[in-house]
Design a protein around this motif. Structure first.
Motif, PDB file in Angstrom:
ATOM      1  N   MET A 183       0.766  -1.286   0.035  1.00 29.08           N
ATOM      2  CA  MET A 183      -0.070   0.010  -0.036  1.00 29.08           C
ATOM      3  C   MET A 183       0.935   1.215  -0.097  1.00 29.08           C
ATOM      4  O   MET A 183       1.674   1.465   0.928  1.00 29.08           O
ATOM      5  CB  MET A 183      -0.918  -0.052   1.173  1.00 29.08           C
ATOM      6  N   PRO A 184       0.863   2.195  -1.114  1.00 33.60           N
ATOM      7  CA  PRO A 184       1.711   3.333  -0.994  1.00 33.60           C
ATOM      8  C   PRO A 184       1.243   4.446  -0.309  1.00 33.60           C
ATOM      9  O   PRO A 184       0.028   4.421  -0.067  1.00 33.60           O
ATOM     10  CB  PRO A 184       1.576   3.726  -2.545  1.00 33.60           C
ATOM     11  N   ARG A 185       2.121   5.185   0.404  1.00 31.79           N
ATOM     12  CA  ARG A 185       1.622   6.371   1.282  1.00 31.79           C
ATOM     13  C   ARG A 185       1.548   7.296   0.372  1.00 31.79           C
ATOM     14  O   ARG A 185       1.404   7.540  -0.910  1.00 31.79           O
ATOM     15  CB  ARG A 185       2.844   6.885   2.104  1.00 31.79           C
ATOM     16  N   ARG A 186       0.459   8.476   1.082  1.00 36.96           N
ATOM     17  CA  ARG A 186      -0.015   9.457   0.371  1.00 36.96           C
ATOM     18  C   ARG A 186      -1.027   9.284  -0.626  1.00 36.96           C
ATOM     19  O   ARG A 186      -1.343   9.989  -1.503  1.00 36.96           O
ATOM     20  CB  ARG A 186       1.176  10.279  -0.082  1.00 36.96           C
ATOM     21  N   TYR A 212      -7.491   3.163  -2.143  1.00 37.57           N
ATOM     22  CA  TYR A 212      -6.857   1.927  -2.164  1.00 37.57           C
ATOM     23  C   TYR A 212      -7.630   0.691  -2.660  1.00 37.57           C
ATOM     24  O   TYR A 212      -8.876   0.902  -2.867  1.00 37.57           O
ATOM     25  CB  TYR A 212      -6.491   1.665  -0.489  1.00 37.57           C
ATOM     26  N   LEU A 213      -6.849  -0.306  -2.815  1.00 36.49           N
ATOM     27  CA  LEU A 213      -7.448  -1.539  -3.475  1.00 36.49           C
ATOM     28  C   LEU A 213      -8.396  -2.200  -2.613  1.00 36.49           C
ATOM     29  O   LEU A 213      -8.038  -2.216  -1.257  1.00 36.49           O
ATOM     30  CB  LEU A 213      -6.282  -2.406  -3.854  1.00 36.49           C
ATOM     31  N   PRO A 214      -9.174  -2.995  -2.950  1.00 32.28           N
ATOM     32  CA  PRO A 214     -10.207  -3.720  -1.893  1.00 32.28           C
ATOM     33  C   PRO A 214      -9.570  -4.488  -0.696  1.00 32.28           C
ATOM     34  O   PRO A 214     -10.096  -4.673   0.340  1.00 32.28           O
ATOM     35  CB  PRO A 214     -11.214  -4.503  -2.770  1.00 32.28           C
ATOM     36  N   GLN A 215      -8.282  -5.086  -1.084  1.00 32.77           N
ATOM     37  CA  GLN A 215      -7.732  -6.010  -0.271  1.00 32.77           C
ATOM     38  C   GLN A 215      -7.071  -5.384   1.023  1.00 32.77           C
ATOM     39  O   GLN A 215      -6.739  -6.068   1.977  1.00 32.77           O
ATOM     40  CB  GLN A 215      -6.612  -6.900  -0.832  1.00 32.77           C
TER      41      GLN A 215
END
Lengths: 93, 546
Positions: free
Chosen positions: B454-457, B461-464
């Protein structure tokens, strides 16, 4: 902060000021000549002389307690390390 | 430590002013280090709460995928402001400006700092910087959206009010430098006659080391900021590659300050820990000299590691391995401290009061923060984890779990001394527990998400990531509850708390020898130092003094 008062004559101040101007003129003119890798080195050398003049004469460090010289040396040493480490990137990039 | 320094029935610093004014002016124009410390406390706490509210809003936005409460551009400005406020307005000045100001002169047996007027000036310079940050939000162009790191080339090209916001950081830097100059001079010139360097309390050592970083490192960010402003205003190609500049040079200059700044944040906190642990373990500190020297070592080594923030920036491979190697050295002096603290507690007679509980939370959280720092300091793992939530989790564990937690510890430790009243301990302990739970829910989940990629900023986000994001947001609510419970308890206790005596914890450093709250110039006579700083055998003598 020193206990003894050191009075420097106007002549010295003017002389130092003129030297600083002359060194600035030299820095500017050297920037115009293509000296390759040496350009930066020479510019830094001249800057070092200039700051030594300012620190010793204008800031009176030459006549003050040794502890101030230690403090300055510490800062100068830190700066040197920062330069060296930055050059690990700059030279090998 | 000192004999015969208890002042009897003397007016305290609230009742007596350093100037001819009364009321609010007597505070606004004061040169008393304690009053200036308190003005810092109120101002910095205000900005901290603003930062917390922005943080809660960010977490709320991330409760569900897609837009929840704000759009993407607003989210960009929120995380930038959260960073700018928390770093430049809260955590850098927090401990030195508040507790350093209040307690450094007292702990070395001085009546004030060396330059009291400069001290007041540094407060106002801080206020001007803070006001500029806020003005920048409302001017045309809109609030800054670059992230607190102001990376080039975006910070040159962004049409938001970057110049004014970074000018504010420039001005705040001056406040930091002035405080540093003041503390170094105070330590060198104003120690009580027998207070040799190795009799100074460790908080003084830590603040002294910090002051050196403030003076040497801060000008670098000042120059860098001016260069960015020049580039934005006049289009001179310094950093922007489109104009022939070098964007990596900006990152170097930025981190040459901002990494040592991490130690501006954490060193005073480590000093506070070294005060609290002996007091509540009733045992002299283990390895006094090692802790004192490790503060200086951290201050120095802190200059050698800045480019570990730049492993993926495109700098040379040689620089990457050199900085990775150097980064591991920082773990040594930090380890010296942690092991010495733990050794101090060993076989101690531990009294787990609120400040001690905060310190226990600190050791746990800071150790996680420190060890994950090694994961990021290794080249190979950093390439995978760079710019992910893992980094966000790491620095929140170090900064918030480290310095933030100790900010609260210091507040609870010195509150009775500063205000002459005790808070309600049960409520305070519940707040510690809630904080600990909320903190780990909020930030530990980020380690996992970061590891998963998961990228910052990012505002979406993706469902997972949904479940972990939800846990993290709920954590933020618990954390906020803990902070407001703690703040409420302290504010209520300012007036309604039971009166505190001069030495409610049984501490032995000089501040515990004088009344609570202290008199205006701290000591009637400059104290005579007869003991080592953490020699608890003097507690009996102190009881006789009072």
């Amino acid at each position: 902060m020193g206990n003894k008062k050191h009075i420097i004559g106007y002549n010295t101040y003017i002389l130092v000021w003129l030297s600083l101007l002359a060194l600035t003129a030299i820095t500017v003119s050297i920037a115009g000549i293509h000296l390759g890798d040496y350009t930066l080195l020479i510019a830094m050398f001249i800057a070092a002389i200039k700051s030594a003049l300012v620190i010793n004469i204008f800031m009176h460090i030459k006549f003050d307690e040794p502890i101030f010289k230690v403090f300055l040396a510490l800062s100068g040493f830190t700066l040197l390390i920062i330069f060296v480490l930055t050059f690990f990137d700059f030279i090998y990039r | 430590m000192a004999n015969g320094v208890i002042a009897i029935e003397e007016k305290n610093f609230y009742q007596q002013s350093t100037n001819k004014y009364s009321g609010i002016l007597s505070w606004l124009l004061t040169t008393d280090h304690k009053r200036i410390g308190l003005m810092y406390l109120y101002t910095i706490s205000f900005f901290f709460i603003v930062g917390v509210i922005i943080g809660i809003l960010m977490r709320l936005e991330l409760l569900t995928p897609g837009k929840t409460i704000v759009d993407a551009q607003t989210y960009n400005t929120l995380f930038t402001l959260h960073g700018v406020i928390m770093i430049f307005l809260f955590i850098i000045p927090g401990l030195p400006a508040i507790f350093g100001n209040f307690f450094l002169p007292i702990q070395i047996g001085a009546r004030d700092v060396a330059f009291p007027r400069l001290n007041l000036l540094s407060y106002y310079v801080y206020v001007v910087g803070a006001i500029l940050v806020f003005i920048s939000l409302f001017l045309p162009g809109g609030p800054i959206d670059t992230g607190w790191t102001f990376y080039i080339p975006y910070s040159v090209r962004s049409s938001t009010n970057v110049s004014m916001a970074i000018l504010a950081a420039f001005i705040l830097g001056f406040s930091s430098i002035l405080t540093g100059i003041n503390f170094i001079t105070t330590v060198h010139r104003l120690r009580a006659p027998e207070m040799t360097f190795f009799k100074m309390p460790l908080f003084v050592w830590a603040t002294y080391a910090t002051a050196w970083i403030q003076i040497i490192a801060t000008p670098v960010i000042g120059i860098t900021i001016l260069l960015v402003i020049i580039e934005r205003t006049f289009g001179v190609g310094i950093f922007d590659p489109a104009l022939g500049g070098d964007p990596i040079l900006f990152q170097h200059l930025f981190w040459i300050y901002s990494h040592p700044a991490v130690y501006i944040m954490i060193l005073p906190a480590m000093g506070v820990v070294s005060e609290i642990i002996p007091t509540f373990a009733r045992r002299t500190i283990f390895g006094y000299k090692a802790i004192a020297m490790s503060s200086l070592a951290i201050a120095f080594v802190g200059y050698l590691v800045w480019a570990h923030h730049m492993f993926t920036s495109g700098m040379s491979d040689t620089a990457r391995w050199v900085f990775s190697l150097l980064t591991f050295i920082v773990a040594l002096p930090s380890g010296v401290k942690v092991f010495n603290w733990v050794a101090t507690m060993y076989k101690g007679s531990i009294d787990p009061q609120t400040p001690f509980l905060w310190v226990m939370a600190f050791i746990f959280l800071f150790s996680i923060g420190g060890l994950t720092g090694l994961v990021l300091g290794s080249l190979a793992t950093d390439v995978h984890l760079h710019d992910t939530y893992f980094v966000v989790a790491h620095f929140h564990y170090v900064m918030f779990g480290g310095t933030g937690t100790i900010f609260f510890a210091a507040l609870h430790y010195w509150f009775p001394k500063m205000f002459g009243r005790m808070y309600f301990k049960k409520v305070a302990n519940i707040a510690v527990l809630l904080f600990f739970i909320g903190f780990n829910m909020l930030y530990f989940t980020k380690f996992i998400m970061g590891y998963m990629g998961m990228p910052r900023r990012y505002y979406d986000y993706l469902p997972q990531f949904a479940t972990l994001q939800e846990i993290s947001t709920v954590g933020s609510w618990i954390l906020a509850l803990a902070i407001f419970l703690m703040a409420g308890n302290l504010i209520y206790s300012l007036r309604k708390g039971p009166k505190a005596g001069p030495n409610p914890w049984g501490g032995v450093t000089l501040e515990w020898h004088i009344p609570s709250p202290p008199p205006m110039e701290n000591f009637k006579e400059i104290p005579t130092i007869t003991h080592e700083p953490y020699d608890f055998s003097q507690l009996k003598e102190m009881k006789n003094e009072s």
